[in-house]
Design a protein around this motif. Sequence first.
Motif: not given
Length: 398
Positions: A214-215, A235-237, A242-243, A254-255
Amino acid sequence: MSTVRHFMNKRCVFHLSKVKTTLLWMDKQRRLFSTTKASNTVMSAWVIDRYGSNDVLRYTRNASFPDYRYPLTGIIKVVAAGLNPIDISMRGGYGVSSMSMQRDPLNINQRGSEFPLILGRDFSGIIMECPLSNPDFKVGDEVWAAVSPYKQGSLAEFVMMAMVELSPKPKSISHAEAASIPFVGCTAWRALVETGGLNEFNSANKRILIIGGSGGVGTFAIQLMKAWGAHVTVTCSQNAERFLRDLGADHVVDYTAGPVEEPLRDLEKFDLILDNIGGDTERWALGLLKPWKGAKYITLISPFFENTDQLGIPDGMLQNFATVFYKVVKHLANGVHYRWGFFQSDRIALDIIGDMVDAGEIRPVVDETFSFSQVPQAFEKLEKGHARGKTVVQVSED
């Protein structure tokens, strides 16, 4: 004898003529490269005078104007600048030994000479001065690029760049949007293309895992790989799922739901892993690659600057060599390639990326835009982490 004297006189006349021609050319170049600077000696900028936390940031109207001595450089008025995690690190002194060596190889131990230091790597702006003999650009052209970390940065009215580092700004986006791409774009390009060996012709159906999606680098890498037909897992929160799917990610893990390696082990193995997180990640991530099939693990978290900061240049470089040798050989014995990815300014990459932006294959991902007076708040935002793309500073009017 008269023939010899006549010949020598002709040689003298020839050389004097050549010297005169050279001097005239140099004077012409000097005048061509100094057409509008006469009224500019200082500029507005955000600087630091020492390393530390956010309170070291200082606004000044008296920063030194870019030193315009070189005939193949131009001065660009900065319209927008992008912030990156490296700006937070450099504010605290990260990489000071290596940066000092690049700034002045003859005085690598003379720390402090870089102050006042201007941070900021990305920019999008307008050419104010450039060589008239330059075939690619002219005064008034809109350009984008990323400033190398050892140079004065983009949180200023103007930057000085070599013309070969500049690329035409994509026409379909604003300066603020354009300023979100160059540094992360060149970093991802260096990692995936130059180091990873991927391109638009060989990426179809390759399985790519992006750890920390997501960065800035992650959101760019997702779009680049999808444009080239790869299958992308990130991997992301949970609240970023959705983003990232909107950017094209095929599978999101989801980490925050537990040990992230467990659901990843249930998936088909990967051809390439791009690691934006580091830390304990490589302990389990290398086992997710396809062994003995040219699979690569590329991490953007290297110990190189830290080693030279802690040990000095000679011992730090020796430690870096030992680290590279140990990790490369160790993992190659298990059938996978271990590599590091680094930023490198790349005009060709930006030209291609710009075309992809205008074609709608890559879109800028701006998390938040701040005014030039809000640079400290922009740093605070970046320092909190969990951004959805890039933090951008609007330096002047678009």
